[in-house]
Design an enzyme around this catalytic site. Structure first.
Site, PDB file in Angstrom:
ATOM      1  N   TRP A  32      46.665  -1.829  13.585  1.00 32.91           N
ATOM      2  CA  TRP A  32      47.659  -1.116  14.403  1.00 32.91           C
ATOM      3  C   TRP A  32      47.503   0.401  14.380  1.00 32.91           C
ATOM      4  O   TRP A  32      47.257   0.993  13.321  1.00 32.91           O
ATOM      5  CB  TRP A  32      49.052  -1.457  13.872  1.00 32.91           C
ATOM      6  CG  TRP A  32      50.139  -0.624  14.478  1.00 32.91           C
ATOM      7  CD1 TRP A  32      50.604   0.571  14.019  1.00 32.91           C
ATOM      8  CD2 TRP A  32      50.886  -0.918  15.650  1.00 32.91           C
ATOM      9  NE1 TRP A  32      51.610   1.041  14.851  1.00 32.91           N
ATOM     10  CE2 TRP A  32      51.798   0.144  15.862  1.00 32.91           C
ATOM     11  CE3 TRP A  32      50.883  -1.978  16.576  1.00 32.91           C
ATOM     12  CZ2 TRP A  32      52.696   0.178  16.930  1.00 32.91           C
ATOM     13  CZ3 TRP A  32      51.774  -1.940  17.641  1.00 32.91           C
ATOM     14  CH2 TRP A  32      52.667  -0.880  17.805  1.00 32.91           C
ATOM     15  N   MET A  33      47.749   1.028  15.554  1.00 39.95           N
ATOM     16  CA  MET A  33      47.889   2.484  15.617  1.00 39.95           C
ATOM     17  C   MET A  33      49.057   2.830  16.531  1.00 39.95           C
ATOM     18  O   MET A  33      49.244   2.206  17.567  1.00 39.95           O
ATOM     19  CB  MET A  33      46.620   3.127  16.193  1.00 39.95           C
ATOM     20  CG  MET A  33      46.753   4.640  16.381  1.00 39.95           C
ATOM     21  SD  MET A  33      45.242   5.396  17.031  1.00 39.95           S
ATOM     22  CE  MET A  33      45.313   4.813  18.719  1.00 39.95           C
ATOM     23  N   ASP A  35      51.481   6.808  16.887  1.00 41.65           N
ATOM     24  CA  ASP A  35      51.412   8.229  17.238  1.00 41.65           C
ATOM     25  C   ASP A  35      50.171   8.976  16.748  1.00 41.65           C
ATOM     26  O   ASP A  35      49.768   8.816  15.589  1.00 41.65           O
ATOM     27  CB  ASP A  35      52.576   8.995  16.598  1.00 41.65           C
ATOM     28  CG  ASP A  35      53.919   8.364  16.832  1.00 41.65           C
ATOM     29  OD1 ASP A  35      53.990   7.332  17.508  1.00 41.65           O
ATOM     30  OD2 ASP A  35      54.917   8.917  16.333  1.00 41.65           O
ATOM     31  N   GLN A  51      49.292   7.406  13.149  1.00 45.90           N
ATOM     32  CA  GLN A  51      50.129   6.399  12.506  1.00 45.90           C
ATOM     33  C   GLN A  51      49.370   5.080  12.506  1.00 45.90           C
ATOM     34  O   GLN A  51      48.930   4.602  13.567  1.00 45.90           O
ATOM     35  CB  GLN A  51      51.449   6.238  13.286  1.00 45.90           C
ATOM     36  CG  GLN A  51      52.374   7.418  13.136  1.00 45.90           C
ATOM     37  CD  GLN A  51      53.050   7.423  11.777  1.00 45.90           C
ATOM     38  OE1 GLN A  51      54.014   6.712  11.547  1.00 45.90           O
ATOM     39  NE2 GLN A  51      52.544   8.236  10.871  1.00 45.90           N
ATOM     40  N   TRP A  59      53.284  -2.950  14.028  1.00 47.89           N
ATOM     41  CA  TRP A  59      53.864  -1.762  13.411  1.00 47.89           C
ATOM     42  C   TRP A  59      54.501  -2.146  12.073  1.00 47.89           C
ATOM     43  O   TRP A  59      55.388  -2.987  12.019  1.00 47.89           O
ATOM     44  CB  TRP A  59      54.926  -1.158  14.345  1.00 47.89           C
ATOM     45  CG  TRP A  59      55.508   0.108  13.781  1.00 47.89           C
ATOM     46  CD1 TRP A  59      55.040   1.356  13.962  1.00 47.89           C
ATOM     47  CD2 TRP A  59      56.655   0.211  12.916  1.00 47.89           C
ATOM     48  NE1 TRP A  59      55.808   2.256  13.262  1.00 47.89           N
ATOM     49  CE2 TRP A  59      56.799   1.586  12.611  1.00 47.89           C
ATOM     50  CE3 TRP A  59      57.543  -0.703  12.361  1.00 47.89           C
ATOM     51  CZ2 TRP A  59      57.820   2.062  11.783  1.00 47.89           C
ATOM     52  CZ3 TRP A  59      58.546  -0.228  11.540  1.00 47.89           C
ATOM     53  CH2 TRP A  59      58.686   1.134  11.258  1.00 47.89           C
ATOM     54  N   GLU A 220      62.313  12.256  19.594  1.00 45.33           N
ATOM     55  CA  GLU A 220      61.307  12.057  18.549  1.00 45.33           C
ATOM     56  C   GLU A 220      60.136  13.010  18.743  1.00 45.33           C
ATOM     57  O   GLU A 220      59.898  13.508  19.840  1.00 45.33           O
ATOM     58  CB  GLU A 220      60.741  10.642  18.654  1.00 45.33           C
ATOM     59  CG  GLU A 220      61.677   9.516  18.312  1.00 45.33           C
ATOM     60  CD  GLU A 220      60.938   8.177  18.387  1.00 45.33           C
ATOM     61  OE1 GLU A 220      60.175   7.964  19.334  1.00 45.33           O
ATOM     62  OE2 GLU A 220      61.128   7.362  17.475  1.00 45.33           O
TER      63      GLU A 220
HETATM   64  C1  FRU Z   1      57.379   7.685  17.400  1.00 42.64           C
HETATM   65  C2  FRU Z   1      57.851   7.296  16.017  1.00 42.64           C
HETATM   66  C3  FRU Z   1      58.184   8.509  15.187  1.00 42.64           C
HETATM   67  C4  FRU Z   1      58.001   8.014  13.793  1.00 42.64           C
HETATM   68  C5  FRU Z   1      56.812   7.096  13.943  1.00 42.64           C
HETATM   69  C6  FRU Z   1      56.808   5.916  13.012  1.00 42.64           C
HETATM   70  O1  FRU Z   1      56.618   6.698  18.033  1.00 42.64           O
HETATM   71  O2  FRU Z   1      58.943   6.409  16.096  1.00 42.64           O
HETATM   72  O3  FRU Z   1      59.467   9.036  15.447  1.00 42.64           O
HETATM   73  O4  FRU Z   1      57.783   9.032  12.869  1.00 42.64           O
HETATM   74  O5  FRU Z   1      56.819   6.642  15.271  1.00 42.64           O
HETATM   75  O6  FRU Z   1      55.618   5.208  13.090  1.00 42.64           O
END
Ligand code: FRU
Length: 493
Positions: A32-33, A35, A51, A59, A220
């Site tokens: 998974w990827m 942000d 991420q 996720w 965000e």
């Molecule tokens: C945005 C988000 C951020 C958070 C991250 C968690 O897509 O929800 O706010 O830090 O992803 O993976």
């Protein structure tokens, strides 16, 4: 390190026969990827963090993955930069954040999660630094550097630090929501990146004034930077059921941001999220976004990977006061076989032209004289009989730019999104329509006249769904059509 590279390569090779896996967009070796995080230029390389769940294609258990590139196009996989520390302030996840050079002491500022991640009290700011060219990261023993949201505001979220330098101080904004107000970004100040003083909201939903755009309950991943003679703030406008990326154009004084206007950054909504940009050494503002899947969790679990990074977009401020967007010129190095067609007349109730060149990884540039057309555009990933096709359209009557994916796949078991995505777009009198389309297996990125973008995911099921067609309702002249086959950026996909 070499072990790591060999392992990453092996993981990538495992997907060599997956027709849905993009070939010239960045994505992790597996799993998974979401942000993009902390993108920074360092000693001639651009470092991209992201991420990442290294344990599965869903996720969960957020780490910071890492890759670097010398040309913004080809990427080398690097070892994971940040992993949650059991018992530490990020034990339940290393969420999004940013990177700063800090006078030769590169530093990451990120969201540490400890406890129930839904609660703002579990979201705090942590830092880490590197003294070996960004490869290994040492977490600051005093983490978290911001342990909780400010006392006097009732926040619904508190995450995603973004930092910049202004004279002798560092400033940080944190993505937040304020109960009964909506989205907000909170401003902090520090001399040393360690001790932070809360100032006030840099901007919140109450400062927006009237806008037709819904901006969610949380803003965000905020980023804030000067562009031309304005300031821009980019965010993901988030609420449980809905999210999209927005940008605000406005002015900055007294350490507050006063937006004049807010727009969607991309009409693909959840397919272009968490926009993250950097100013490169030549002064360009380069932006990436996370392209989410458009298929079910079951389908992505079976695939073994999920999430794609957008191509880099160059931002400038247009004369209309909105963002102008262009793909980074570096991408032209991927262009291989080329076909060009000139002056194609599309006429009748439904004019069509089928290009000779086919492929699942293409760049297409089509310029239409669309003054007399009700609708026109480009169809990609078309099967020869038209049973599968994904349609990028400009609807002149309704003034819309969109991607119609109702026929993108003949598999209709609910595993892939089959709908219409669209947003406002119109041409001024005499202006031609310039569609620049990047097709990469299941990813479609569209630029229209360098002022609107729409990003989509489609999952054709037929292996012969590789055709390109132009279409119109009413008369249109295609002044030129260029199609390039795009090379892969990995020797294994
Ligand atoms: C945005 C988000 C951020 C958070 C991250 C968690 O897509 O929800 O706010 O830090 O992803 O993976």
């Amino acid at each position: 390190m070499n072990n790591f590279a060999a392992h990453a390569r092996q993981l990538r090779q495992g997907f060599a026969h997956d027709p849905h896996r993009p070939r010239y967009h960045f994505l992790p070796p597996a799993n998974w990827m979401n942000d993009p995080n902390g993108i920074i230029e360092w000693r001639g390389l651009t470092h991209l963090f992201y991420q990442h769940n290294p344990h599965g294609p869903v996720w969960d258990d957020m780490h910071w993955g890492h890759a670097a590139s010398a040309d913004l196009v080809h990427w080398a996989d690097l070892p994971i930069a940040l992993a949650p520390d059991p018992g530490g302030p990020d034990e339940d996840g290393c969420w999004s954040g940013c990177a700063v050079g800090n006078d030769g002491a590169p530093t990451l500022l990120y969201t540490g999660i400890q406890g129930d991640y839904n609660l703002p009290q579990s979201q705090r700011v942590c830092i880490a630094s590197s003294n070996d060219d960004l490869l290994r990261w040492r977490k600051h023993p005093g983490n978290p550097v911001i342990a909780q949201p400010p006392d006097n505001i009732d926040v619904t979220a508190f995450r995603d630090p973004f930092v910049w330098r202004e004279s002798d101080n560092w400033y940080m904004i944190i993505g937040a929501g304020i109960r009964d107000v909506g989205g907000a970004v909170l401003l902090y100040r520090s001399r040393d990146l360690h001790r932070w003083e809360y100032l006030h909201p840099l901007c919140d939903n109450d400062m927006l004034g009237h806008t037709a755009l819904w901006t969610g309950s949380v803003w965000e991943v905020p980023q804030f930077f000067p562009l031309g003679d304005k300031h821009i703030m980019t965010i993901t406008a988030w609420d449980k059921e809905q999210l999209y990326s927005a940008y605000f154009v406005g002015s900055y004084h007294d350490h507050r941001f006063y937006p004049d206007s807010v727009y969607k950054l991309d009409y693909g909504d959840r397919h272009f999220c968490a926009p993250h940009s950097m100013r490169d050494s030549t002064g360009r503002r380069v932006l990436w976004g996370w392209i989410d899947e458009g298929r079910s969790i079951e389908a992505q679990t079976a695939a073994g990977w999920a999430g794609v990074m957008s191509l880099p977009r160059i931002l400038t401020l247009g004369v209309d006061g909105k963002l102008a967007l262009q793909p980074a010129p570096e991408l032209e190095s991927l262009r291989a076989d080329h076909h060009r067609y000139n002056n194609i007349l599309l006429s009748g109730a439904s004019g069509e032209f089928t290009a000779g060149q086919r492929g699942a990884a293409l760049e297409i540039l089509a310029e239409f004289d669309a003054a007399n057309a009700e609708e026109c555009g480009v169809k990609v990933r078309c099967s020869p009989d038209g049973e599968e096709e994904s349609t990028i359209f400009y609807d002149a009557r309704r003034k819309q730019l969109g991607v119609d994916r109702r026929r993108s796949s003949i598999v209709r078991d609910g595993s892939a999104a089959l709908d219409i995505q669209q947003g406002d777009f119109s041409l001024s009198p005499g202006e031609s329509l310039r569609l620049r389309v990047f097709v990469d297996c299941t990813v479609i990125e569209v630029y229209a006249n360098e002022r609107a973008c729409i990003t989509s995911r489609v999952y054709p099921s037929r292996s012969d769904s590789a055709g390109v067609r132009l279409f119109s309702r009413g008369r249109a002249i295609v002044k030129s059509l260029d199609i390039w086959t795009m090379s892969a950026i990995w020797d294994a996909p």
